[in-house]
Design a protein around this motif. Sequence first.
Motif, PDB file in Angstrom:
ATOM      1  N   VAL A 174      22.639 -12.478  24.667  1.00 42.83           N
ATOM      2  CA  VAL A 174      22.752 -11.272  25.479  1.00 42.83           C
ATOM      3  C   VAL A 174      24.245 -10.978  25.636  1.00 42.83           C
TER       4      VAL A 174
ATOM      5  N   LEU B 125      25.444 -14.665  26.817  1.00 39.70           N
ATOM      6  CA  LEU B 125      24.533 -15.749  27.218  1.00 39.70           C
ATOM      7  C   LEU B 125      23.553 -15.983  26.071  1.00 39.70           C
TER       8      LEU B 125
ATOM      9  N   ALA C 217      24.765 -13.426  40.896  1.00 41.78           N
ATOM     10  CA  ALA C 217      26.229 -13.553  40.859  1.00 41.78           C
ATOM     11  C   ALA C 217      26.861 -13.182  39.511  1.00 41.78           C
ATOM     12  N   ALA C 218      27.293 -14.158  38.731  1.00 45.68           N
ATOM     13  CA  ALA C 218      28.051 -13.897  37.503  1.00 45.68           C
ATOM     14  C   ALA C 218      27.236 -13.176  36.437  1.00 45.68           C
TER      15      ALA C 218
ATOM     16  N   GLU D 184      27.891  -9.845  26.692  1.00 45.65           N
ATOM     17  CA  GLU D 184      28.641  -9.500  27.917  1.00 45.65           C
ATOM     18  C   GLU D 184      27.807  -9.710  29.182  1.00 45.65           C
ATOM     19  N   ALA D 185      26.935 -10.709  29.168  1.00 42.37           N
ATOM     20  CA  ALA D 185      25.994 -10.871  30.286  1.00 42.37           C
ATOM     21  C   ALA D 185      26.506 -11.805  31.372  1.00 42.37           C
ATOM     22  N   PHE D 186      27.659 -12.441  31.147  1.00 43.73           N
ATOM     23  CA  PHE D 186      28.176 -13.438  32.098  1.00 43.73           C
ATOM     24  C   PHE D 186      29.641 -13.143  32.385  1.00 43.73           C
ATOM     25  N   ARG D 187      29.956 -13.049  33.665  1.00 50.12           N
ATOM     26  CA  ARG D 187      31.360 -12.836  34.058  1.00 50.12           C
ATOM     27  C   ARG D 187      32.037 -14.196  34.180  1.00 50.12           C
TER      28      ARG D 187
ATOM     29  N   TYR E 116      27.111 -21.687  35.243  1.00 48.97           N
ATOM     30  CA  TYR E 116      25.884 -21.179  35.873  1.00 48.97           C
ATOM     31  C   TYR E 116      26.161 -19.830  36.530  1.00 48.97           C
ATOM     32  N   CYS E 117      25.116 -18.987  36.564  1.00 50.67           N
ATOM     33  CA  CYS E 117      25.261 -17.665  37.179  1.00 50.67           C
ATOM     34  C   CYS E 117      25.297 -17.722  38.700  1.00 50.67           C
ATOM     35  N   TRP E 118      24.937 -18.854  39.292  1.00 54.48           N
ATOM     36  CA  TRP E 118      24.835 -18.880  40.757  1.00 54.48           C
ATOM     37  C   TRP E 118      26.181 -18.658  41.441  1.00 54.48           C
ATOM     38  N   PRO E 119      26.151 -18.105  42.685  1.00 50.13           N
ATOM     39  CA  PRO E 119      27.405 -17.821  43.387  1.00 50.13           C
ATOM     40  C   PRO E 119      28.281 -19.078  43.495  1.00 50.13           C
TER      41      PRO E 119
ATOM     42  N   LEU F 243      33.984 -10.994  30.313  1.00 53.06           N
ATOM     43  CA  LEU F 243      32.564 -10.899  29.989  1.00 53.06           C
ATOM     44  C   LEU F 243      32.261 -11.641  28.692  1.00 53.06           C
TER      45      LEU F 243
ATOM     46  N   ASN G  93      17.535 -19.826  28.990  1.00 50.19           N
ATOM     47  CA  ASN G  93      17.710 -18.380  29.043  1.00 50.19           C
ATOM     48  C   ASN G  93      19.156 -17.927  29.128  1.00 50.19           C
ATOM     49  N   ALA G  94      20.043 -18.838  29.459  1.00 47.41           N
ATOM     50  CA  ALA G  94      21.388 -18.377  29.813  1.00 47.41           C
ATOM     51  C   ALA G  94      22.420 -19.477  29.566  1.00 47.41           C
TER      52      ALA G  94
END
Lengths: 162, 162
Positions: B140, B154, A72-73, B142-145, B28-31, B151, B116-117
């Motif tokens: 990292v 992370l 996702a993000a 611009e790794a997270f929207r 969190y990166c999850w949807p 952006l 990691n993030a």
Amino acid sequence: MEIRDVVDSDWAAVWGFMQQILAAGDTYCWPTDTGEEAARAWWMDKPGGRVLVAVDDGAVVGTAEIHPNQPAAGSHVANAGFMVSPTEAGRGVGRALANRVLEVAVEDGYAAMQFNAVVETNAPAIRLWESLGFTILGTVPEAFRHPDRGLVGLHIMHRFLR
Amino acid sequence: MEIRDVVDSDWAAVWGFMQQILAAGDTYCWPTDTGEEAARAWWMDKPGGRVLVAVDDGAVVGTAEIHPNQPAAGSHVANAGFMVSPTEAGRGVGRALANRVLEVAVEDGYAAMQFNAVVETNAPAIRLWESLGFTILGTVPEAFRHPDRGLVGLHIMHRFLR
């Protein structure tokens, strides 16, 4: 040398050299005795993943996989893995795969590529990635148990694709 | 507040606040629309994982999970995730979970812990980890929207446990 998407019938050849690479235990964290089913799922079935093979004179001599490093993000950053048959080392297979993977990543809309765990003693890989514009963002100290060198670091490497 | 290993009957409460945290989409990166089944598998069923909950006055108000960041040759480095019910923010639940996770990591034989993030705009989390001895190994870009800030980076954070 042709680089193309994997087909099911390539797996036997891929597994042939993957097993040797995992058994050596000096470049990937996976168990040295990883079974075929687990290896196939790990390499071939990552969510959103795409697998390529390098074919030379009809023989599969290397493989690469590309997948989103995060869901996702974070899914606009790719992660990739590479394996070249040890009997083909030094012949440019890794570089040919790397160049194609970078093209594929752009085609598939990724904005950057990140590696999470480049073993710091893996000089050929680090040289290859640096020559292709990757930088080391950081190094996780003592994060990898190398079979000969004890605890060594894992580099996080990165490059933008635009 | 009690911190203990999770039991099946805790899940409904965990899912209640996890759903809100994922929907917010800023940590969190999850949807943001992750379904319950996928969320449960992600949090509860990681290979080698262990899940804790924070219980206050009989209510589950936070959770943490700890698992090997890499398999086999990298399995001595732990990774962990934390979620605190938004209605309990600022009451020390995260810090209590973090302290217990660090103890559990030592008990379970890990040599270090790595994230990691960590979203670079998540100031309370970064402050907490730095106060507990973590350092930023790299970021990292611009790794997270981020839903509001576009952006953002992370952080990879780390500390040894010995």
